[in-house]
Design a protein around this motif. Structure first.
Motif, PDB file in Angstrom:
ATOM      1  N   GLY A 120       0.814  -1.207   0.000  1.00 28.28           N
ATOM      2  CA  GLY A 120       0.000   0.000   0.000  1.00 28.28           C
ATOM      3  C   GLY A 120       0.848   1.258   0.000  1.00 28.28           C
ATOM      4  O   GLY A 120       2.072   1.213  -0.171  1.00 28.28           O
ATOM      5  N   GLU A 121       0.193   2.381   0.203  1.00 24.73           N
ATOM      6  CA  GLU A 121       0.911   3.649   0.338  1.00 24.73           C
ATOM      7  C   GLU A 121       0.322   4.442   1.483  1.00 24.73           C
ATOM      8  O   GLU A 121      -0.838   4.252   1.867  1.00 24.73           O
ATOM      9  N   ALA A 122       1.128   5.317   2.064  1.00 23.77           N
ATOM     10  CA  ALA A 122       0.712   6.088   3.229  1.00 23.77           C
ATOM     11  C   ALA A 122       1.062   7.557   3.053  1.00 23.77           C
ATOM     12  O   ALA A 122       2.090   7.893   2.473  1.00 23.77           O
ATOM     13  N   ILE A 123       0.179   8.406   3.569  1.00 25.12           N
ATOM     14  CA  ILE A 123       0.437   9.841   3.639  1.00 25.12           C
ATOM     15  C   ILE A 123       0.312  10.242   5.103  1.00 25.12           C
ATOM     16  O   ILE A 123      -0.737  10.054   5.728  1.00 25.12           O
ATOM     17  N   ILE A 124       1.389  10.762   5.666  1.00 19.66           N
ATOM     18  CA  ILE A 124       1.412  11.186   7.065  1.00 19.66           C
ATOM     19  C   ILE A 124       1.135  12.687   7.113  1.00 19.66           C
ATOM     20  O   ILE A 124       1.861  13.476   6.507  1.00 19.66           O
ATOM     21  N   VAL A 125       0.086  13.066   7.813  1.00 19.11           N
ATOM     22  CA  VAL A 125      -0.275  14.483   7.938  1.00 19.11           C
ATOM     23  C   VAL A 125       0.334  15.005   9.233  1.00 19.11           C
ATOM     24  O   VAL A 125      -0.158  14.741  10.331  1.00 19.11           O
ATOM     25  N   SER A 126       1.430  15.729   9.112  1.00 20.70           N
ATOM     26  CA  SER A 126       2.155  16.229  10.284  1.00 20.70           C
ATOM     27  C   SER A 126       3.194  17.242   9.840  1.00 20.70           C
ATOM     28  O   SER A 126       3.689  17.173   8.709  1.00 20.70           O
ATOM     29  N   THR A 127       3.537  18.149  10.735  1.00 21.94           N
ATOM     30  CA  THR A 127       4.630  19.086  10.472  1.00 21.94           C
ATOM     31  C   THR A 127       5.929  18.617  11.127  1.00 21.94           C
ATOM     32  O   THR A 127       6.943  19.299  11.029  1.00 21.94           O
ATOM     33  N   ASP A 128       5.906  17.459  11.798  1.00 23.78           N
ATOM     34  CA  ASP A 128       7.076  16.941  12.513  1.00 23.78           C
ATOM     35  C   ASP A 128       8.090  16.395  11.509  1.00 23.78           C
ATOM     36  O   ASP A 128       7.840  15.387  10.841  1.00 23.78           O
ATOM     37  N   LYS A 129       9.251  17.040  11.433  1.00 22.81           N
ATOM     38  CA  LYS A 129      10.275  16.623  10.466  1.00 22.81           C
ATOM     39  C   LYS A 129      10.908  15.273  10.813  1.00 22.81           C
ATOM     40  O   LYS A 129      11.620  14.700   9.996  1.00 22.81           O
ATOM     41  N   GLY A 130      10.638  14.761  12.008  1.00 18.75           N
ATOM     42  CA  GLY A 130      11.173  13.460  12.369  1.00 18.75           C
ATOM     43  C   GLY A 130      10.697  12.341  11.461  1.00 18.75           C
ATOM     44  O   GLY A 130      11.369  11.320  11.310  1.00 18.75           O
ATOM     45  N   PHE A 131       9.529  12.532  10.840  1.00 20.68           N
ATOM     46  CA  PHE A 131       9.012  11.505   9.940  1.00 20.68           C
ATOM     47  C   PHE A 131       9.769  11.453   8.618  1.00 20.68           C
ATOM     48  O   PHE A 131       9.564  10.535   7.823  1.00 20.68           O
ATOM     49  N   SER A 132      10.651  12.416   8.385  1.00 15.96           N
ATOM     50  CA  SER A 132      11.401  12.440   7.132  1.00 15.96           C
ATOM     51  C   SER A 132      12.242  11.178   6.949  1.00 15.96           C
ATOM     52  O   SER A 132      12.527  10.782   5.817  1.00 15.96           O
ATOM     53  N   GLN A 133      12.621  10.514   8.044  1.00 13.32           N
ATOM     54  CA  GLN A 133      13.429   9.301   7.934  1.00 13.32           C
ATOM     55  C   GLN A 133      12.656   8.149   7.308  1.00 13.32           C
ATOM     56  O   GLN A 133      13.252   7.168   6.858  1.00 13.32           O
ATOM     57  N   LEU A 134      11.322   8.252   7.250  1.00 19.22           N
ATOM     58  CA  LEU A 134      10.496   7.183   6.690  1.00 19.22           C
ATOM     59  C   LEU A 134      10.249   7.339   5.195  1.00 19.22           C
ATOM     60  O   LEU A 134       9.820   6.387   4.537  1.00 19.22           O
ATOM     61  N   LEU A 135      10.486   8.519   4.663  1.00 19.92           N
ATOM     62  CA  LEU A 135       9.982   8.842   3.332  1.00 19.92           C
ATOM     63  C   LEU A 135      10.659   8.037   2.233  1.00 19.92           C
ATOM     64  O   LEU A 135      11.870   7.861   2.219  1.00 19.92           O
ATOM     65  N   HIS A 136       9.824   7.531   1.336  1.00 20.63           N
ATOM     66  CA  HIS A 136      10.273   6.916   0.096  1.00 20.63           C
ATOM     67  C   HIS A 136       9.088   7.016  -0.874  1.00 20.63           C
ATOM     68  O   HIS A 136       8.084   7.664  -0.544  1.00 20.63           O
ATOM     69  N   PRO A 137       9.151   6.454  -2.069  1.00 18.74           N
ATOM     70  CA  PRO A 137       8.087   6.716  -3.050  1.00 18.74           C
ATOM     71  C   PRO A 137       6.665   6.414  -2.588  1.00 18.74           C
ATOM     72  O   PRO A 137       5.722   6.999  -3.123  1.00 18.74           O
ATOM     73  N   ARG A 138       6.473   5.527  -1.595  1.00 17.59           N
ATOM     74  CA  ARG A 138       5.101   5.205  -1.166  1.00 17.59           C
ATOM     75  C   ARG A 138       4.802   5.648   0.267  1.00 17.59           C
ATOM     76  O   ARG A 138       3.797   5.250   0.838  1.00 17.59           O
ATOM     77  N   ILE A 139       5.675   6.460   0.853  1.00 12.17           N
ATOM     78  CA  ILE A 139       5.371   7.145   2.112  1.00 12.17           C
ATOM     79  C   ILE A 139       5.687   8.618   1.917  1.00 12.17           C
ATOM     80  O   ILE A 139       6.834   8.984   1.658  1.00 12.17           O
ATOM     81  N   GLN A 140       4.646   9.442   2.003  1.00 13.09           N
ATOM     82  CA  GLN A 140       4.828  10.881   1.853  1.00 13.09           C
ATOM     83  C   GLN A 140       4.351  11.583   3.121  1.00 13.09           C
ATOM     84  O   GLN A 140       3.599  11.021   3.918  1.00 13.09           O
ATOM     85  N   GLN A 141       4.781  12.822   3.272  1.00 10.39           N
ATOM     86  CA  GLN A 141       4.378  13.624   4.434  1.00 10.39           C
ATOM     87  C   GLN A 141       3.747  14.910   3.949  1.00 10.39           C
ATOM     88  O   GLN A 141       4.331  15.630   3.135  1.00 10.39           O
ATOM     89  N   TRP A 142       2.552  15.189   4.465  1.00 17.49           N
ATOM     90  CA  TRP A 142       1.789  16.359   4.040  1.00 17.49           C
ATOM     91  C   TRP A 142       1.707  17.373   5.174  1.00 17.49           C
ATOM     92  O   TRP A 142       1.317  17.045   6.296  1.00 17.49           O
TER      93      TRP A 142
END
Length: 253
Positions: A120-142
């Motif tokens: 699947g794919e996930a979009i994390i709605v947060s301003t916390d830059k700590g989630f940047s370590q998770l990002l790849h083509p199917r995990i984005q941060q909004w």
């Protein structure tokens, strides 16, 4: 393909509450949160949505390092009293909540990682830059407040490191926002230069003899603090959540 919208509940709600002229006006807050959720669903069109909330227990990070997030303002009393009603209203819209035992971060990281592992794919709605370590083509941060995805390339350029080095970077330089200590005397510029040369924290410590005496001494003295900082920064992605994704399906219009 399943597409999960994961909302960092208090990250969204506390910022909206702080912007209100009257912090006791919870009806206005409920209306704004409802509007934000409607906008997020319309924009991202997920198949599933989960709102993850911080819980009351002392986090393992705080137990490991008592100064973690030291100085953060406590939740305003009016907001704390209004959260149960907010969760109830969201549940009436069939927007289900997950209450973490302590910090929401590791629950969010586990949700996103497990879903992606299942295709699947996930979009994390947060301003916390700590989630940047998770990002790849199917995990984005909004970022709902800036109405933009986190620009990972811009963050790489800003820090001067590759995305795969973000945790090592913060282990060296620390993170003032979360009171991650890092190593005394090693700032962001030095951390980026070290990682550009040696690529990883482990390689840096295996190469101290190749550094100037002063910098090598700082790194040697700060080794345990670097290890601690690395643990504090790294998100856990394999928590036993015991939830069924079907419970979080977005209702049909």
């Amino acid at each position: 393909m399943n597409k999960l919208l994961i909302i960092d509940g208090l990250n969204l709600v506390r910022r909206m509450h702080a912007a209100q002229p009257d912090e006791t006006d919870l009806n206005s807050l409920y209306t704004r949160i409802d509007g934000a959720c409607t906008k997020l669903l319309a924009l991202h069109r997920p198949t599933h949505v989960a709102i993850v909330w911080d819980g009351p227990q002392l986090s393992w990070r705080k137990q490991l390092y008592p100064d973690y997030k030291k100085g953060r303002k406590p939740m305003p009393e009016a907001l704390a009293l209004g959260l149960p009603e907010l969760k109830r209203l969201l549940a009436e819209r069939r927007l289900q909540s997950i209450d973490a035992e302590s910090e929401a971060d590791d629950v969010i990281a586990t949700l996103a990682t497990k879903l992606v592992d299942q295709g699947g794919e996930a979009i994390i709605v947060s301003t916390d830059k700590g989630f940047s370590q998770l990002l790849h083509p199917r995990i984005q941060q909004w970022d709902h407040f800036n109405q933009a995805y986190l620009d990972i390339r811009a963050l790489e350029q800003k820090l001067g490191v590759d995305r795969r080095q973000f945790i090592d970077f913060m282990a060296l330089a620390g993170d003032s926002g979360n009171k991650i200590p890092g190593i005394t005397g090693i700032g962001p510029k030095s951390a980026a230069e070290l990682l550009k040369t040696f690529r990883s924290l482990a390689n840096i410590y295996a190469s101290l003899e190749n550094l100037g005496a002063k910098q090598a001494q700082k790194l040697a003295a700060g080794k345990e603090m670097a290890r601690l900082s690395y643990k504090l920064v790294q998100l856990q992605t394999q928590l036993p959540l015991n939830i069924n994704l079907r419970s979080f399906r977005v209702p049909s219009a």
